[in-house]
Enzyme design. Structure first.
Site, PDB file in Angstrom:
ATOM      1  N   LYS A  22       0.826  -1.206   0.000  1.00  0.00           N
ATOM      2  CA  LYS A  22       0.000   0.000   0.000  1.00  0.00           C
ATOM      3  C   LYS A  22       0.870   1.271   0.000  1.00  0.00           C
ATOM      4  O   LYS A  22       2.085   1.206   0.248  1.00  0.00           O
ATOM      5  CB  LYS A  22      -0.933  -0.036   1.217  1.00  0.00           C
ATOM      6  CG  LYS A  22      -1.957  -1.187   1.161  1.00  0.00           C
ATOM      7  CD  LYS A  22      -2.929  -1.117   2.332  1.00  0.00           C
ATOM      8  CE  LYS A  22      -3.977  -2.212   2.275  1.00  0.00           C
ATOM      9  NZ  LYS A  22      -4.973  -2.100   3.386  1.00  0.00           N
TER      10      LYS A  22
ATOM     11  N   TYR B 198     -12.232  -2.183  -3.767  1.00  0.00           N
ATOM     12  CA  TYR B 198     -12.721  -2.340  -2.394  1.00  0.00           C
ATOM     13  C   TYR B 198     -14.255  -2.283  -2.326  1.00  0.00           C
ATOM     14  O   TYR B 198     -14.822  -2.023  -1.265  1.00  0.00           O
ATOM     15  CB  TYR B 198     -12.097  -1.275  -1.487  1.00  0.00           C
ATOM     16  CG  TYR B 198     -10.712  -1.653  -0.977  1.00  0.00           C
ATOM     17  CD1 TYR B 198     -10.521  -2.771  -0.157  1.00  0.00           C
ATOM     18  CD2 TYR B 198      -9.597  -0.891  -1.294  1.00  0.00           C
ATOM     19  CE1 TYR B 198      -9.262  -3.119   0.316  1.00  0.00           C
ATOM     20  CE2 TYR B 198      -8.324  -1.231  -0.825  1.00  0.00           C
ATOM     21  CZ  TYR B 198      -8.171  -2.346  -0.016  1.00  0.00           C
ATOM     22  OH  TYR B 198      -6.928  -2.685   0.461  1.00  0.00           O
TER      23      TYR B 198
ATOM     24  N   ASN C 160      -2.116   0.240   6.780  1.00  0.00           N
ATOM     25  CA  ASN C 160      -1.568  -1.010   7.321  1.00  0.00           C
ATOM     26  C   ASN C 160      -0.700  -1.790   6.344  1.00  0.00           C
ATOM     27  O   ASN C 160      -0.622  -3.014   6.407  1.00  0.00           O
ATOM     28  CB  ASN C 160      -2.694  -1.866   7.912  1.00  0.00           C
ATOM     29  CG  ASN C 160      -3.736  -2.256   6.882  1.00  0.00           C
ATOM     30  OD1 ASN C 160      -3.600  -1.918   5.712  1.00  0.00           O
ATOM     31  ND2 ASN C 160      -4.748  -2.985   7.310  1.00  0.00           N
TER      32      ASN C 160
ATOM     33  N   HIS D  57      -2.081  -5.468   1.455  1.00  0.00           N
ATOM     34  CA  HIS D  57      -3.354  -6.149   1.224  1.00  0.00           C
ATOM     35  C   HIS D  57      -3.063  -7.581   0.805  1.00  0.00           C
ATOM     36  O   HIS D  57      -2.093  -7.836   0.093  1.00  0.00           O
ATOM     37  CB  HIS D  57      -4.139  -5.457   0.088  1.00  0.00           C
ATOM     38  CG  HIS D  57      -5.287  -6.286  -0.402  1.00  0.00           C
ATOM     39  ND1 HIS D  57      -6.504  -6.279   0.216  1.00  0.00           N
ATOM     40  CD2 HIS D  57      -5.364  -7.208  -1.413  1.00  0.00           C
ATOM     41  CE1 HIS D  57      -7.307  -7.146  -0.401  1.00  0.00           C
ATOM     42  NE2 HIS D  57      -6.637  -7.715  -1.392  1.00  0.00           N
TER      43      HIS D  57
ATOM     44  N   GLU E 282      -9.504 -10.770  -7.616  1.00  0.00           N
ATOM     45  CA  GLU E 282      -8.554  -9.670  -7.436  1.00  0.00           C
ATOM     46  C   GLU E 282      -7.396  -9.770  -8.433  1.00  0.00           C
ATOM     47  O   GLU E 282      -6.907  -8.750  -8.932  1.00  0.00           O
ATOM     48  CB  GLU E 282      -8.028  -9.659  -5.997  1.00  0.00           C
ATOM     49  CG  GLU E 282      -9.132  -9.262  -5.012  1.00  0.00           C
ATOM     50  CD  GLU E 282      -8.672  -9.300  -3.552  1.00  0.00           C
ATOM     51  OE1 GLU E 282      -9.469  -8.905  -2.697  1.00  0.00           O
ATOM     52  OE2 GLU E 282      -7.517  -9.712  -3.275  1.00  0.00           O
TER      53      GLU E 282
END
Ligand code: IDP
Ligand code: MG
Length: 140
Positions: A9, A49, A112, A115, A126
């Site tokens: 990320k 998302y 965080n 993913h 995905e």
């Protein structure tokens, strides 16, 4: 052999730790079989998302995911989906086990670091979202 989708990320890309995270993948026996760096558009982040669109954190999540480039890869290996989730650690880095990617590189539940797909079905969807079948270079 299983495939899973990983995203490093924007927070982790900003911290310049792509290589350190790749090392964790390789040390756990996962292979990087496709990879690309992208700066996601708002539409891409919202679609990726989409499953979370009713959650209170959705807008902040999308804003964060488009705040800078991300590194996206397909990882291959035995039990790759679970193996990857195990080395990622819990969603909230405060709960992540010592030595996991999120314990070592994430600051908060919002930012965080990584993913990872959470099931065979989401992994398929995905991977398809970002890669063509011919982008995935399997080898032994
Ligand atoms: P996961 O990334 O561990 O699979 P999910 O529940 O699928 O966690 O949530 C997707 C992402 O949404 C998380 O990685 C995190 O960035 C963000 N997120 C999840 N729960 C919260 C929350 O309670 N507050 C803020 N952000 C959250
Ligand atoms: Mg998830």
């Amino acid at each position: 052999m299983q495939l899973t989708l990983s995203i490093i990320k924007p927070d982790a890309v900003r911290k310049n730790v792509i290589g350190q995270i790749y090392q964790r993948f390789e040390q756990s026996g996962l292979r990087i079989v496709a990879a690309k760096m992208l700066h996601l558009s708002q539409a891409q982040a919202e679609a990726f998302y989409g499953v979370h669109k009713e959650r209170p954190f959705f807008n902040d999540l999308v804003k964060f995911m488009i705040s800078g480039p991300v590194m996206i890869q397909v990882l291959a290996g035995t039990d790759a989906i679970k193996k990857h989730r195990d080395i990622m650690g819990a969603t909230n880095p405060k709960d992540a086990a010592p030595g996991t990617i999120r314990a070592d590189f994430a600051n908060s539940i919002d930012e965080n670091a990584v993913h990872g797909s959470d099931s065979e079905e989401t992994a398929r969807q995905e991977i398809e979202f970002f890669f063509k079948p011919t982008d995935i270079l399997l080898r032994d």
